[in-house]
Design a protein around this motif. Structure first.
Motif: not given
Length: 136
Positions: A96-115
């Motif tokens: 992925l890092l070799l082929k794409y520039q990766i960026s977030s569309k959101r500024s807030e932090k992502t929270k984890a879901n515990n299942f």
């Protein structure tokens, strides 16, 4: 990773002043252990891979210099898929890092879901092909 695991005590142990008799089932809260504020500091909930850069400061490095995070369990009952998952993860991220520039569309932090296993919450990212390698 799984949120917790259990182990049976085979002999008497004393952990933090608590006596654990033989045959006693012990609950290990992996989710909480991996987010212990006393160990990880004020930003214990933040995704911060740089924590693992300095092996002398990271509590999850063994004396052999290898990560000892209990997320995959330890010992004879450790996750059999750990080595395969690590190789797959490295190969996927490298591709992925070799082929794409990766960026977030959101500024807030992502929270984890515990299942049954720990999963990231809703998070949007964009993959922009890198022109020089997109033709490869």
């Amino acid at each position: 990773s799984v949120p917790a695991l259990t182990r049976m005590s085979t002999k008497e142990n004393i952990v933090n002043g608590y006596k654990i008799p033989p045959g006693y089932e012990v609950f290990v809260p992996i989710y909480s252990t991996n987010r212990d504020q006393e160990v990880w500091g004020e930003d214990n909930e933040d995704f911060n891979p740089s924590r693992f850069k300095d092996q002398n400061k990271c509590p999850y490095f063994s004396t052999k210099g290898l990560p000892d995070a209990i997320s995959f369990g330890v010992g004879a009952r450790a996750c059999l898929g750990r080595p395969l998952s690590m190789v797959e993860m490295k190969a996927t991220i490298t591709t992925l890092l070799l082929k794409y520039q990766i960026s977030s569309k959101r500024s807030e932090k992502t929270k984890a879901n515990n299942f049954v296993s720990l999963r990231p919450g809703k998070h949007e990212i964009s993959f922009t092909p890198i022109p020089s390698v997109a033709k490869m």
